[in-house]
Motif scaffolding. Structure first.
Motif, mmCIF file in Angstrom:
data_model
loop_
_atom_site.group_PDB
_atom_site.id
_atom_site.type_symbol
_atom_site.label_atom_id
_atom_site.label_comp_id
_atom_site.label_asym_id
_atom_site.label_seq_id
_atom_site.Cartn_x
_atom_site.Cartn_y
_atom_site.Cartn_z
ATOM 1 N N ARG A 104 38.268 0.202 -12.311
ATOM 2 C CA ARG A 104 38.920 0.500 -13.588
ATOM 3 C C ARG A 104 38.750 1.997 -13.893
ATOM 4 N N SER B 226 32.810 5.245 -9.234
ATOM 5 C CA SER B 226 32.828 4.566 -10.530
ATOM 6 C C SER B 226 31.464 3.949 -10.828
ATOM 7 N N GLU B 227 31.163 3.845 -12.111
ATOM 8 C CA GLU B 227 29.886 3.266 -12.523
ATOM 9 C C GLU B 227 29.716 1.837 -12.005
ATOM 10 N N GLN B 228 30.808 1.059 -11.997
ATOM 11 C CA GLN B 228 30.713 -0.334 -11.567
ATOM 12 C C GLN B 228 30.248 -0.472 -10.122
ATOM 13 N N ASP C 210 38.611 3.181 -17.045
ATOM 14 C CA ASP C 210 37.998 3.334 -18.369
ATOM 15 C C ASP C 210 36.476 3.198 -18.337
ATOM 16 N N GLN C 211 35.853 3.836 -17.393
ATOM 17 C CA GLN C 211 34.404 3.791 -17.253
ATOM 18 C C GLN C 211 33.938 5.149 -16.737
ATOM 19 N N LYS D 38 25.604 5.175 -17.747
ATOM 20 C CA LYS D 38 24.391 4.458 -17.376
ATOM 21 C C LYS D 38 23.418 5.360 -16.620
ATOM 22 N N ARG E 181 32.339 4.654 -22.991
ATOM 23 C CA ARG E 181 31.019 4.055 -22.852
ATOM 24 C C ARG E 181 30.014 5.153 -22.560
ATOM 25 N N VAL F 172 35.384 9.116 -18.247
ATOM 26 C CA VAL F 172 36.409 8.221 -17.710
ATOM 27 C C VAL F 172 36.958 8.870 -16.445
#
Length: 117
Positions: free
Chosen positions: A57, A79-81, A59-60, A15, A12, A39
Motif C-alpha cells: 500500500r 514499505s513498513e509492512q 499510505d504507509q 514504526k 501514521r 507515505v
C-alpha cells in the motif's frame, strides 16, 4: 452533485526511526534506516514494477535503508509492512554506514553530526 471535500490522507507514525536495524519479513536482507517517507514517495514505474500480489500500500511509511544480503550491499526502499526489527545484534557491514552513523558501546547506531566546521 460532487463531493467538494478535500481527500483525507491519514498519516501514521513511523514504526522505525533513523538508525533502526531492520530486516525484510520475506526476503533475506537487513539494513539500517537512514531516511523515512511518511507515505510512498518514489516513481509510479517503481511501484508498478512490483508484482501486484506483493505490491505494498502507498499510505504507509516507506524507509530508505543501507541494506545488505549475503552477496552485496545496496540502498533499498521498503514499505513498513515488509519490515521487522532485526534483533540479531550482529554488526552491519555496509560501506556507507561509517559515513552516516556511529555505533555506541551498547550497539545503537546514531547519525553522525554533520554540522560544518
Amino acid at each position: 452533485m460532487t463531493d467538494a471535500r478535500p481527500t483525507e490522507t491519514r498519516l501514521r507514525i513511523a514504526k522505525f526511526g533513523i538508525g533502526a536495524v531492520v530486516r525484510h519479513r520475506i526476503y533475506p536482507f537487513r539494513g539500517i534506516v537512514f531516511d523515512v517517507d511518511p507515505v510512498f514517495d518514489n516513481t509510479e514505474d517503481w511501484w508498478l514494477a512490483i508484482p501486484e500480489e506483493a505490491r505494498p500500500r502507498k499510505d504507509q511509511p516507506f524507509y530508505h535503508l543501507l541494506a545488505e544480503n549475503a552477496e552485496t550491499e545496496y540502498v533499498a526502499y521498503v514499505s513498513e509492512q515488509n519490515l521487522v526489527p532485526d534483533t540479531s545484534g550482529e554488526s552491519l557491514r555496509h560501506a556507507g554506514i561509517p559515513e552516516m552513523f556511529e555505533r555506541d558501546p551498547g550497539g545503537t547506531y546514531r547519525m553522525r553530526d554533520r554540522t560544518a566546521n
